[in-house]
Design an enzyme around this catalytic site. Sequence first.
Site, mmCIF file in Angstrom:
data_model
loop_
_atom_site.group_PDB
_atom_site.id
_atom_site.type_symbol
_atom_site.label_atom_id
_atom_site.label_comp_id
_atom_site.label_asym_id
_atom_site.label_seq_id
_atom_site.Cartn_x
_atom_site.Cartn_y
_atom_site.Cartn_z
ATOM 1 C CB THR A 18 88.871 49.289 17.983
ATOM 2 O OG1 THR A 18 88.301 49.790 16.773
ATOM 3 C CG2 THR A 18 90.258 49.871 18.150
ATOM 4 C CB SER A 59 80.745 47.401 15.475
ATOM 5 O OG SER A 59 81.246 48.717 15.425
ATOM 6 C CB SER A 60 81.670 49.367 10.175
ATOM 7 O OG SER A 60 82.762 48.537 9.814
ATOM 8 C CB THR A 92 83.372 52.653 18.977
ATOM 9 O OG1 THR A 92 84.266 52.834 17.878
ATOM 10 C CG2 THR A 92 84.169 52.263 20.215
ATOM 11 C CG ASP A 93 82.677 52.235 13.341
ATOM 12 O OD1 ASP A 93 83.116 53.221 13.964
ATOM 13 O OD2 ASP A 93 83.251 51.753 12.350
#
Length: 311
Positions: A18, A59-60, A92-93
Amino acid sequence: MTSPENTPLVAVIATGGTIASRKDRDGAASPSLSGQDLLDILPPMPLRLRAVELLAKDSSCLTLADMQAISDRVGAELANPALSGVVVLHGTDAMEETALLLHLRHGAGKPVILTGAQFSADSPNADGPRNLHDALLSALDGTGVRVVFGGRALPAWGLYKLASDRADAFAQAATGAAAIAPDLPPLPRPVAEMRVDIVALHPGGDAVHLDASLEAGARGIVLAALGSGNGTPEIVEAVTRARARGVPVVVSSRVPEGRLAPAYGGGGGGHDLALAGAIHSRLLRPGQARILLAALLANGCDAKDISAAFA
């Protein structure tokens, strides 16, 4: 006056997330800014900064191979004696997962700081520049891997994402002595080819997903169990099948905080899972438990070693 040669040098590894995202005309955010773009936004700082453009992913979507690539690049940067520290820009995921892998492989050396953002770069609430500023300053102090986010610096061990819509996004599963990372053996071998699945449990659930992971060739399985690490009788039977095939099963919990204990029976409780051969993760939640299990398996650790690492 400090000469340029004496000004601390920090490598900033961009992986997407993000912090590097802007919204398109449909309102969907995706990584579009480079690491250098993000550094150019910052006010002048008493640092020499070098952007490393590694990945541009949410990052997912990161695989274990991607996380391994991040770890390898961090290691290459840390080998530079002129470098004061490393900052990794990350979504952040999966930040808690990559942070733990970096801790396992680079935890005793120079500062390695992960940071990112909850709000896209073009949001009126953009938090990326502040987080990046704080992370760069943190990269000049101490040793080891930390996540600097929302005005706080947190160690990698036991980290989990607390909120999806707040600038203060991360927390620890436990505090005090319970949160201290154990001394683990060196785990240098790569995890890129290691398949470890997370199987989510729910009240009354059967073993369809666990058995599917076994059939798909999982080398290890982490259960996102209930409460302090509980399941159902069907899951206990499936753990027995997994252990008969030499596949370790680690029990974590969907509950975000507190130490887990295999205390309950009833046919499917944590005590019964332990009797069937499952290993309870006393602190790490499912995402981090998967990373630790993958690293242990990649390095040839047996059931006794795995049990000791999670206990």
